[in-house]
Design a protein around this motif. Structure first.
Motif, PDB file in Angstrom:
ATOM      1  N   GLU A  62      18.110 -25.480  12.990  1.00 37.57           N
ATOM      2  CA  GLU A  62      16.992 -25.301  12.068  1.00 37.57           C
ATOM      3  C   GLU A  62      17.524 -25.128  10.647  1.00 37.57           C
ATOM      4  OE1 GLU A  62      14.493 -22.159  13.225  1.00 37.57           O
ATOM      5  OE2 GLU A  62      13.973 -23.034  15.188  1.00 37.57           O
ATOM      6  N   LEU A  63      16.927 -25.858   9.748  1.00 37.45           N
ATOM      7  CA  LEU A  63      17.350 -25.787   8.350  1.00 37.45           C
ATOM      8  C   LEU A  63      16.819 -24.502   7.718  1.00 37.45           C
ATOM      9  CD1 LEU A  63      16.694 -29.470   7.228  1.00 37.45           C
ATOM     10  CD2 LEU A  63      18.834 -28.428   7.981  1.00 37.45           C
ATOM     11  N   GLU A  64      17.685 -23.808   7.037  1.00 37.93           N
ATOM     12  CA  GLU A  64      17.296 -22.579   6.357  1.00 37.93           C
ATOM     13  C   GLU A  64      16.673 -22.895   5.012  1.00 37.93           C
ATOM     14  OE1 GLU A  64      20.660 -20.096   6.053  1.00 37.93           O
ATOM     15  OE2 GLU A  64      20.909 -19.837   8.224  1.00 37.93           O
ATOM     16  N   ALA A  65      15.679 -22.129   4.661  1.00 35.57           N
ATOM     17  CA  ALA A  65      15.036 -22.298   3.363  1.00 35.57           C
ATOM     18  C   ALA A  65      15.983 -21.854   2.255  1.00 35.57           C
ATOM     19  CB  ALA A  65      13.749 -21.493   3.308  1.00 35.57           C
ATOM     20  N   PRO A  66      15.955 -22.503   1.121  1.00 38.31           N
ATOM     21  CA  PRO A  66      16.833 -22.099   0.020  1.00 38.31           C
ATOM     22  C   PRO A  66      16.462 -20.714  -0.494  1.00 38.31           C
ATOM     23  CG  PRO A  66      15.247 -23.731  -0.707  1.00 38.31           C
ATOM     24  CD  PRO A  66      15.096 -23.644   0.766  1.00 38.31           C
ATOM     25  N   ASP A  67      17.475 -20.018  -0.945  1.00 43.24           N
ATOM     26  CA  ASP A  67      17.220 -18.683  -1.476  1.00 43.24           C
ATOM     27  C   ASP A  67      16.486 -18.773  -2.814  1.00 43.24           C
ATOM     28  OD1 ASP A  67      19.157 -19.558  -3.211  1.00 43.24           O
ATOM     29  OD2 ASP A  67      20.760 -18.387  -2.281  1.00 43.24           O
ATOM     30  N   ASP A  68      16.146 -17.612  -3.334  1.00 43.33           N
ATOM     31  CA  ASP A  68      15.359 -17.584  -4.571  1.00 43.33           C
ATOM     32  C   ASP A  68      16.089 -18.208  -5.745  1.00 43.33           C
ATOM     33  OD1 ASP A  68      13.402 -16.361  -3.138  1.00 43.33           O
ATOM     34  OD2 ASP A  68      13.996 -14.315  -3.725  1.00 43.33           O
ATOM     35  N   GLU A  69      17.396 -17.980  -5.829  1.00 31.94           N
ATOM     36  CA  GLU A  69      18.161 -18.536  -6.948  1.00 31.94           C
ATOM     37  C   GLU A  69      18.205 -20.053  -6.885  1.00 31.94           C
ATOM     38  OE1 GLU A  69      22.639 -18.206  -8.929  1.00 31.94           O
ATOM     39  OE2 GLU A  69      22.058 -16.898  -7.244  1.00 31.94           O
ATOM     40  N   THR A  70      18.456 -20.611  -5.691  1.00 34.38           N
ATOM     41  CA  THR A  70      18.487 -22.072  -5.529  1.00 34.38           C
ATOM     42  C   THR A  70      17.107 -22.666  -5.756  1.00 34.38           C
ATOM     43  OG1 THR A  70      20.273 -21.839  -3.905  1.00 34.38           O
ATOM     44  CG2 THR A  70      19.083 -23.927  -3.961  1.00 34.38           C
ATOM     45  N   ARG A  71      16.086 -21.982  -5.267  1.00 32.02           N
ATOM     46  CA  ARG A  71      14.727 -22.475  -5.456  1.00 32.02           C
ATOM     47  C   ARG A  71      14.363 -22.508  -6.952  1.00 32.02           C
ATOM     48  NH1 ARG A  71      10.148 -22.653  -2.081  1.00 32.02           N
ATOM     49  NH2 ARG A  71      11.424 -21.779  -0.396  1.00 32.02           N
ATOM     50  N   ALA A  72      14.768 -21.469  -7.665  1.00 34.70           N
ATOM     51  CA  ALA A  72      14.466 -21.423  -9.100  1.00 34.70           C
ATOM     52  C   ALA A  72      15.197 -22.531  -9.842  1.00 34.70           C
ATOM     53  CB  ALA A  72      14.847 -20.062  -9.662  1.00 34.70           C
ATOM     54  N   ALA A  73      16.452 -22.811  -9.435  1.00 34.21           N
ATOM     55  CA  ALA A  73      17.207 -23.886 -10.088  1.00 34.21           C
ATOM     56  C   ALA A  73      16.559 -25.242  -9.832  1.00 34.21           C
ATOM     57  CB  ALA A  73      18.645 -23.864  -9.597  1.00 34.21           C
ATOM     58  N   LEU A  74      16.052 -25.465  -8.633  1.00 32.28           N
ATOM     59  CA  LEU A  74      15.398 -26.732  -8.321  1.00 32.28           C
ATOM     60  C   LEU A  74      14.114 -26.903  -9.133  1.00 32.28           C
ATOM     61  CD1 LEU A  74      15.827 -26.847  -4.421  1.00 32.28           C
ATOM     62  CD2 LEU A  74      17.003 -28.263  -6.116  1.00 32.28           C
ATOM     63  N   ILE A  75      13.421 -25.807  -9.351  1.00 34.89           N
ATOM     64  CA  ILE A  75      12.170 -25.892 -10.101  1.00 34.89           C
ATOM     65  C   ILE A  75      12.441 -26.113 -11.577  1.00 34.89           C
ATOM     66  CG2 ILE A  75      10.114 -24.593 -10.794  1.00 34.89           C
ATOM     67  CD1 ILE A  75      10.182 -23.231  -8.065  1.00 34.89           C
ATOM     68  N   GLU A  76      13.407 -25.413 -12.143  1.00 35.75           N
ATOM     69  CA  GLU A  76      13.662 -25.495 -13.578  1.00 35.75           C
ATOM     70  C   GLU A  76      14.454 -26.751 -13.956  1.00 35.75           C
ATOM     71  OE1 GLU A  76      15.569 -21.934 -14.722  1.00 35.75           O
ATOM     72  OE2 GLU A  76      13.836 -20.632 -14.232  1.00 35.75           O
ATOM     73  N   GLU A  77      15.501 -27.075 -13.189  1.00 31.81           N
ATOM     74  CA  GLU A  77      16.403 -28.169 -13.571  1.00 31.81           C
ATOM     75  C   GLU A  77      15.946 -29.512 -13.009  1.00 31.81           C
ATOM     76  OE1 GLU A  77      20.315 -27.123 -12.444  1.00 31.81           O
ATOM     77  OE2 GLU A  77      20.351 -25.238 -13.606  1.00 31.81           O
ATOM     78  N   GLU A  78      15.475 -29.549 -11.798  1.00 31.53           N
ATOM     79  CA  GLU A  78      15.115 -30.811 -11.164  1.00 31.53           C
ATOM     80  C   GLU A  78      13.625 -31.117 -11.283  1.00 31.53           C
ATOM     81  OE1 GLU A  78      17.329 -32.796 -10.096  1.00 31.53           O
ATOM     82  OE2 GLU A  78      19.041 -31.429 -10.228  1.00 31.53           O
ATOM     83  N   GLY A  79      12.833 -30.145 -11.612  1.00 26.67           N
ATOM     84  CA  GLY A  79      11.415 -30.376 -11.790  1.00 26.67           C
ATOM     85  C   GLY A  79      10.596 -30.361 -10.521  1.00 26.67           C
ATOM     86  N   TYR A  80      11.146 -29.791  -9.445  1.00 23.40           N
ATOM     87  CA  TYR A  80      10.389 -29.706  -8.197  1.00 23.40           C
ATOM     88  C   TYR A  80       9.374 -28.567  -8.291  1.00 23.40           C
ATOM     89  CZ  TYR A  80      13.697 -32.857  -5.912  1.00 23.40           C
ATOM     90  OH  TYR A  80      14.447 -33.936  -5.568  1.00 23.40           O
ATOM     91  N   THR A  81       8.331 -28.698  -7.509  1.00 21.91           N
ATOM     92  CA  THR A  81       7.366 -27.615  -7.358  1.00 21.91           C
ATOM     93  C   THR A  81       7.627 -26.891  -6.053  1.00 21.91           C
ATOM     94  OG1 THR A  81       5.757 -29.042  -6.232  1.00 21.91           O
ATOM     95  CG2 THR A  81       5.645 -28.946  -8.655  1.00 21.91           C
ATOM     96  N   GLU A  82       6.996 -25.735  -5.867  1.00 33.22           N
ATOM     97  CA  GLU A  82       7.160 -24.977  -4.633  1.00 33.22           C
ATOM     98  C   GLU A  82       6.690 -25.797  -3.428  1.00 33.22           C
ATOM     99  OE1 GLU A  82       8.426 -22.109  -3.978  1.00 33.22           O
ATOM    100  OE2 GLU A  82       8.808 -21.287  -5.976  1.00 33.22           O
ATOM    101  N   GLU A  83       5.583 -26.511  -3.581  1.00 31.40           N
ATOM    102  CA  GLU A  83       5.075 -27.305  -2.475  1.00 31.40           C
ATOM    103  C   GLU A  83       6.014 -28.457  -2.111  1.00 31.40           C
ATOM    104  OE1 GLU A  83       3.468 -26.455  -5.141  1.00 31.40           O
ATOM    105  OE2 GLU A  83       1.933 -25.056  -4.386  1.00 31.40           O
ATOM    106  N   GLU A  84       6.615 -29.107  -3.117  1.00 31.56           N
ATOM    107  CA  GLU A  84       7.528 -30.219  -2.837  1.00 31.56           C
ATOM    108  C   GLU A  84       8.784 -29.736  -2.116  1.00 31.56           C
ATOM    109  OE1 GLU A  84       6.454 -33.207  -6.571  1.00 31.56           O
ATOM    110  OE2 GLU A  84       8.184 -31.846  -6.680  1.00 31.56           O
ATOM    111  N   ILE A  85       9.271 -28.553  -2.484  1.00 35.64           N
ATOM    112  CA  ILE A  85      10.464 -28.018  -1.805  1.00 35.64           C
ATOM    113  C   ILE A  85      10.145 -27.723  -0.354  1.00 35.64           C
ATOM    114  CG2 ILE A  85      12.076 -26.095  -1.735  1.00 35.64           C
ATOM    115  CD1 ILE A  85      11.884 -25.945  -4.782  1.00 35.64           C
ATOM    116  N   ASP A  86       8.996 -27.137  -0.076  1.00 34.37           N
ATOM    117  CA  ASP A  86       8.629 -26.821   1.306  1.00 34.37           C
ATOM    118  C   ASP A  86       8.364 -28.092   2.112  1.00 34.37           C
ATOM    119  OD1 ASP A  86       8.844 -24.143   0.727  1.00 34.37           O
ATOM    120  OD2 ASP A  86       6.706 -23.904   0.238  1.00 34.37           O
TER     121      ASP A  86
END
Length: 522
Positions: free
Chosen positions: A291-315
């Motif tokens: 099972e793939l683990e969800a990214p931690d808060d720091e990785t999630r924040a980096a994906l949102i700020e740097e890559e432009g992903y939203t919370e829904e797209e990451i999930d």
């Protein structure tokens, strides 16, 4: 024709003239212009003095003429002796045995007792140069071989007369019987022309196909010259002599389909910076699911700020990957058309074209179309069973199915030649010179050489990113399928299979006798 001081002047059909001694009457000489072999003779009805011997005052006394009833012997090339009157010299007769047309030669003049024949070097020099013939060789009589005179012995001149050739004695004994079809043949026969087996050993003659070998050599040399700059050394098969009765359309079509799908997959998923997660489900996932683990808060924040992903797209991406990286039955067949990189693809295609086309040409297109996906699926299943407790990983490639065809090749064509290419591109020391050697070896040596790597890697549990268990599984299934097809009389390898070569006539109980008509499956 005339005489001049014991010399005969004869006009050849091509216009050349010969100066020959009178004693050469009845002998054969060769014209230097037209190279025809002819007989020197006097004209029929011409006086003996004018045609053969110049009975001048300086010559010896004339010989008494033969009586009209006196006979002389004429030997034909078939061995028959004919008795003809002496007056028939120069005439043609027909041999009663072989029906050949013979010309009765002139009687040899009798030498005078107590005198030796004079030697005229000019005359014999002209005879050696061959300046005339009398008529075409097809109408020449097969006259008895005259004894060589002292002059002929001195100058090395031998009369050119066709002598009957001795035929070897025919073998005697009881007739020989073919052990396969029970056809009787004369003593000494070695091969049965009906079923193509060696009568003594019972083994079939090997049928091979070598029409394309020269073209394969030329193509291999041209291709290797270029790829050797990328791969300085290599040892790979380039052609096979295994025979087949059909065109390998299925294997050729599978090769084209594999190239197209693999190229698309590399562009759309492997080398794409933003691939579709669902494409990962086309590969076959082996081992325990993880099972793939969800990214931690720091990785999630980096994906949102740097890559432009939203919370829904990451999930959504995480859920899609978790769903795609699970085993499904369809992956057994889709994974065999995918490859990780061009080198992986080209290596598999090489073995598919060299070995797979030969198997396809023998077993038919229908069987190949059915067996190829089964071999690929069986290879993946063996890989899954052997690594069931390992962490999940993807498997892809056609090597499992191709190794299955290699197993069938080992059973069907063990002694047929496979032409291997070995090369080495030297470095700066020798100016990047290419050393290339193409040589033939028996098919079973080539197959065992490559399968030995899979055996060694699995025995010592060496990890190199290759599914060696899939190779071994496909190879084993291919061996079993080839034996089953031959036992079911669906495939006839014409005695070149491994069972016939090892067991000989004892394999007929399982495979049937040579020369049988197999089932043609298109």
């Amino acid at each position: 024709m005339s005489t001049d001081d014991h010399v005969l002047h004869v006009q050849c059909a091509c216009g050349a003239r010969l100066r020959a001694p009178a004693s050469a009457v009845g002998r054969r000489v060769r014209c230097p212009r037209c190279t025809k072999s002819v007989t020197v003779e006097r004209l029929h009805g011409e006086p003996r003095k004018a045609a053969v011997h110049d009975q001048s005052a300086t010559a010896a006394a004339p010989q008494p003429a033969r009586s009209a009833g006196e006979k002389q012997k004429v030997l034909c090339s078939c061995g028959t002796k004919l008795a003809v009157p002496a007056s028939a010299a120069g005439r043609r007769v027909r041999c009663p045995k072989c029906r050949a047309i013979l010309t009765v030669p002139a009687a040899k003049p009798q030498p005078i007792a107590g005198e030796e024949p004079e030697l005229d070097s000019d005359l014999f020099a002209g005879l050696r140069e061959g300046q005339a013939v009398a008529r075409p060789a097809g109408e020449i009589a097969a006259a008895p071989r005259p004894a060589r005179t002292d002059a002929a012995a001195l100058y090395g001149i031998a009369p050119e007369i066709d002598a009957p050739r001795e035929r070897p004695a025919a073998p005697t004994g009881p007739p020989v019987v073919c052990p396969a079809c029970q056809t009787a043949y004369p003593p000494g026969t070695r091969v049965c022309t009906r079923c193509g087996v060696n009568i003594k050993t019972g083994r079939s003659l090997i049928t091979r196909e070598d029409e394309h070998i020269n073209q394969a050599y030329a193509s291999a040399e041209a291709i290797i010259w270029w790829i050797s700059f990328l791969f300085p050394t290599g040892l790979y098969p380039v052609a096979s002599e295994a025979f087949g009765l059909r065109k390998p359309w299925v294997v050729r079509g599978l090769a084209v389909l594999t190239i197209a799908i693999s190229a698309w997959y590399m562009v759309a998923f492997i080398y794409n910076t933003d691939p579709d997660p669902q494409l990962a489900g086309l590969m076959c996932w082996v081992g325990q699911p993880v099972e793939l683990e969800a990214p931690d808060d720091e990785t999630r924040a980096a994906l949102i700020e740097e890559e432009g992903y939203t919370e829904e797209e990451i999930d959504d991406t995480l859920n899609a990957l978790s769903s795609a990286c699970q085993y499904r039955f369809s992956q057994l067949f889709t994974s065999m058309f995918l490859h990780a990189d061009p080198i992986h693809l080209l290596g598999n295609l090489l073995f598919l074209m060299v070995l797979g086309t030969r198997v396809n040409a023998l077993i038919g297109n229908v069987l190949t179309l059915v067996l190829y996906p089964l071999l690929g699926a069986a290879a993946v299943i063996v890989e899954m069973v052997a690594n069931a407790n390992e962490p999940s990983y993807p498997a892809l490639g056609a090597s499992g199915a191709i190794m299955g065809l290699a197993g069938m090749y080992l059973i069907l064509f063990p002694v047929h030649k496979v032409h291997m290419a070995a090369w080495l591109r030297w470095g700066l020391i020798r100016g990047f010179r290419l050393s290339l050697k193409i040589f033939p070896i028996a098919g079973f040596w080539m197959v065992l050489f490559y399968i030995a790597f899979d055996v060694a890697y699995t025995a010592f549990d060496i990890e190199d990113g290759t599914a060696h268990w899939a190779h071994l599984g496909g190879f084993g299934v291919g061996v079993v399928l080839a034996i089953v097809l031959m036992a079911a009389r669906l495939v006839d390898a014409r005695g070149g299979d491994v069972l016939s070569r090892v067991l000989g006539p004892r394999a007929w109980v399982l495979l049937g006798k040579p020369g049988r008509k197999g089932v043609s499956l298109w």
